[in-house]
Design an enzyme around this catalytic site. Structure first.
Site, mmCIF file in Angstrom:
data_model
loop_
_atom_site.group_PDB
_atom_site.id
_atom_site.type_symbol
_atom_site.label_atom_id
_atom_site.label_comp_id
_atom_site.label_asym_id
_atom_site.label_seq_id
_atom_site.Cartn_x
_atom_site.Cartn_y
_atom_site.Cartn_z
ATOM 1 N N SER A 138 0.863 -1.187 0.000
ATOM 2 C CA SER A 138 0.000 0.000 0.000
ATOM 3 C C SER A 138 0.892 1.227 0.000
ATOM 4 O O SER A 138 2.053 1.155 0.428
ATOM 5 C CB SER A 138 -0.874 0.002 1.265
ATOM 6 O OG SER A 138 -1.510 1.260 1.418
ATOM 7 N N TYR A 151 -1.621 -0.922 10.464
ATOM 8 C CA TYR A 151 -1.789 -1.179 9.034
ATOM 9 C C TYR A 151 -0.536 -0.783 8.230
ATOM 10 O O TYR A 151 -0.007 -1.604 7.468
ATOM 11 C CB TYR A 151 -3.050 -0.456 8.545
ATOM 12 C CG TYR A 151 -3.334 -0.617 7.078
ATOM 13 C CD1 TYR A 151 -3.981 -1.747 6.585
ATOM 14 C CD2 TYR A 151 -2.943 0.363 6.169
ATOM 15 C CE1 TYR A 151 -4.229 -1.888 5.224
ATOM 16 C CE2 TYR A 151 -3.195 0.228 4.819
ATOM 17 C CZ TYR A 151 -3.839 -0.896 4.349
ATOM 18 O OH TYR A 151 -4.080 -1.032 3.002
HETATM 19 N N1 NAD Z 1 -8.938 0.342 -0.824
HETATM 20 C C1 NAD Z 1 -7.852 1.068 -0.865
HETATM 21 O O1 NAD Z 1 -7.897 2.289 -1.043
HETATM 22 C C2 NAD Z 1 -6.508 0.400 -0.713
HETATM 23 C C3 NAD Z 1 -5.339 1.193 -0.750
HETATM 24 C C4 NAD Z 1 -4.110 0.574 -0.630
HETATM 25 C C5 NAD Z 1 -4.042 -0.799 -0.471
HETATM 26 N N2 NAD Z 1 -5.173 -1.543 -0.426
HETATM 27 C C6 NAD Z 1 -5.046 -2.981 -0.261
HETATM 28 O O2 NAD Z 1 -5.901 -3.628 -1.188
HETATM 29 C C7 NAD Z 1 -6.406 -4.833 -0.611
HETATM 30 C C8 NAD Z 1 -7.920 -4.823 -0.657
HETATM 31 O O3 NAD Z 1 -8.362 -3.705 0.066
HETATM 32 P P1 NAD Z 1 -9.916 -3.380 0.240
HETATM 33 O O4 NAD Z 1 -9.984 -1.969 0.712
HETATM 34 O O5 NAD Z 1 -10.645 -3.813 -0.967
HETATM 35 O O6 NAD Z 1 -10.227 -4.327 1.470
HETATM 36 P P2 NAD Z 1 -11.637 -4.641 2.188
HETATM 37 O O7 NAD Z 1 -11.590 -4.190 3.610
HETATM 38 O O8 NAD Z 1 -12.781 -4.189 1.351
HETATM 39 O O9 NAD Z 1 -11.633 -6.194 2.204
HETATM 40 C C9 NAD Z 1 -10.807 -6.980 3.004
HETATM 41 C C10 NAD Z 1 -11.155 -8.419 2.694
HETATM 42 O O10 NAD Z 1 -10.377 -9.263 3.495
HETATM 43 C C11 NAD Z 1 -11.247 -10.245 4.030
HETATM 44 N N3 NAD Z 1 -10.712 -10.700 5.305
HETATM 45 C C12 NAD Z 1 -10.560 -9.969 6.446
HETATM 46 N N4 NAD Z 1 -10.092 -10.756 7.427
HETATM 47 C C13 NAD Z 1 -9.953 -11.995 6.889
HETATM 48 C C14 NAD Z 1 -9.515 -13.244 7.406
HETATM 49 N N5 NAD Z 1 -9.147 -13.389 8.687
HETATM 50 N N6 NAD Z 1 -9.482 -14.305 6.586
HETATM 51 C C15 NAD Z 1 -9.867 -14.181 5.286
HETATM 52 N N7 NAD Z 1 -10.293 -13.037 4.734
HETATM 53 C C16 NAD Z 1 -10.341 -11.958 5.538
HETATM 54 C C17 NAD Z 1 -12.599 -9.551 4.205
HETATM 55 O O11 NAD Z 1 -13.667 -10.454 4.299
HETATM 56 C C18 NAD Z 1 -12.646 -8.724 2.959
HETATM 57 O O12 NAD Z 1 -13.203 -9.443 1.870
HETATM 58 C C19 NAD Z 1 -5.851 -4.887 0.816
HETATM 59 O O13 NAD Z 1 -4.700 -5.685 0.852
HETATM 60 C C20 NAD Z 1 -5.516 -3.448 1.118
HETATM 61 O O14 NAD Z 1 -4.474 -3.325 2.076
HETATM 62 C C21 NAD Z 1 -6.409 -0.978 -0.531
#
Ligand code: NAD
Length: 262
Positions: A138, A151
């Protein structure tokens, strides 16, 4: 994309907007996918989108026996494993106030879960003659963010882990890379912005050169590229998919020299 047809991928966090888009792009390229997510409702809904080639296995990344069950299911259904994409994450973070249990949760999902999944899948990837892993970093891995300790630390660890894994798995012809998204339209942004994407774009604009949040499909395209033969000489890399967030310094577009001269 070359090298994706008839391959098998496990995508953790496949039930998210970003993860689901990765699943769709893999499927379009002929890759069979096992979705590993704790979210049964959205995981099952995603599986129902496809006549075949996508299977949801409800999996808690903090439970080793569930990870083993997921790997066994992928091998039983599709005959092996070629790719692992670690999308799932925990956003639990109260900075200084976070207790040990919260630290364990953040690191257990964001960092250790993917490693334990790899431990279970590794013999199968070796048996296939190699493969690719894409971890999720990230922009938070590189900068200080107010009130956030868990995080960003977990994501910085993922980027470093990627280099170590790439070093040790090169002998097995397994490439390991990470993608580091900037703000991407996701469940979290949807929730926090009250579903207002224009607002998310407005707030994100000053610190993303492209002046908007990213789309799940834009992140997914980078993931699928890194798994494909087009990326055959890329390993140990961290690919920003961040609209220029990471390249922008604290001055942003403010031109402070001009302000000094005025
Ligand atoms: N959304 C953003 O702006 C952003 C920015 C930078 C990085 N990211 C990265 O992108 C990825 C997706 O982000 P997002 O915002 O779509 O996430 P999100 O919070 O929408 O989803 C997280 C997912 O992880 C699953 N999860 C949580 N705990 C779990 C567990 N113990 N076992 C199995 N599954 C589990 C949840 O059910 C969910 O489907 C992540 O790795 C996040 O760090 C996102």
């Amino acid at each position: 994309m070359k090298g994706l047809q008839d391959k098998v991928a496990i995508v953790t966090g496949g039930a998210t907007l970003i993860g689901a888009e990765i699943v769709r792009q893999f499927h379009r390229n002929g890759t069979r996918v096992v979705v590993a997510d704790i979210d049964g409702k959205n995981g099952e809904a995603l599986q129902r989108e496809f006549a075949d080639g996508v299977r949801f296995v409800q999996t808690d990344l903090t439970q080793d026996e569930q990870l083993q069950r997921c790997v066994d299911a992928a091998v039983a259904a599709y005959g092996g494993i070629d790719f692992i994409v670690n999308v799932a994450c925990s956003y639990v973070d109260e900075g200084l106030a976070s207790d040990r249990q919260q630290w364990s949760q953040a690191l257990g999902v964001n960092l250790v879960g993917g490693v334990m999944l790899l431990r279970a899948a590794y013999p199968h990837m070796v048996q296939r003659g190699g493969g690719a892993i894409v971890n999720f970093g990230s922009t938070s891995a590189q900068v200080a963010q107010a009130g956030r300790w868990l995080y960003p630390a977990s994501k910085a660890a993922v980027v470093q882990l990627t280099r170590s894994q790439a070093m040790d798995l090169a002998k097995d012809n397994i490439r390991v890379n990470s993608v580091s998204p900037g703000w991407t339209w996701s469940g979290v942004l949807d929730q926090v912005s009250g579903g207002d994407k224009d607002k998310a774009n407005r707030v994100a604009a000053p610190f993303h050169m492209l002046g908007r949040v990213g789309e799940p499909a834009e992140v997914a395209a980078a993931v699928v590229f890194l798994c494909s033969d087009q990326a055959s000489f890329i390993t140990g890399a961290n690919l920003p998919v961040d609209g220029g967030y990471g390249a922008m310094g604290p001055e942003q577009g403010a031109a402070p020299i001009a302000a000094l001269m005025a």
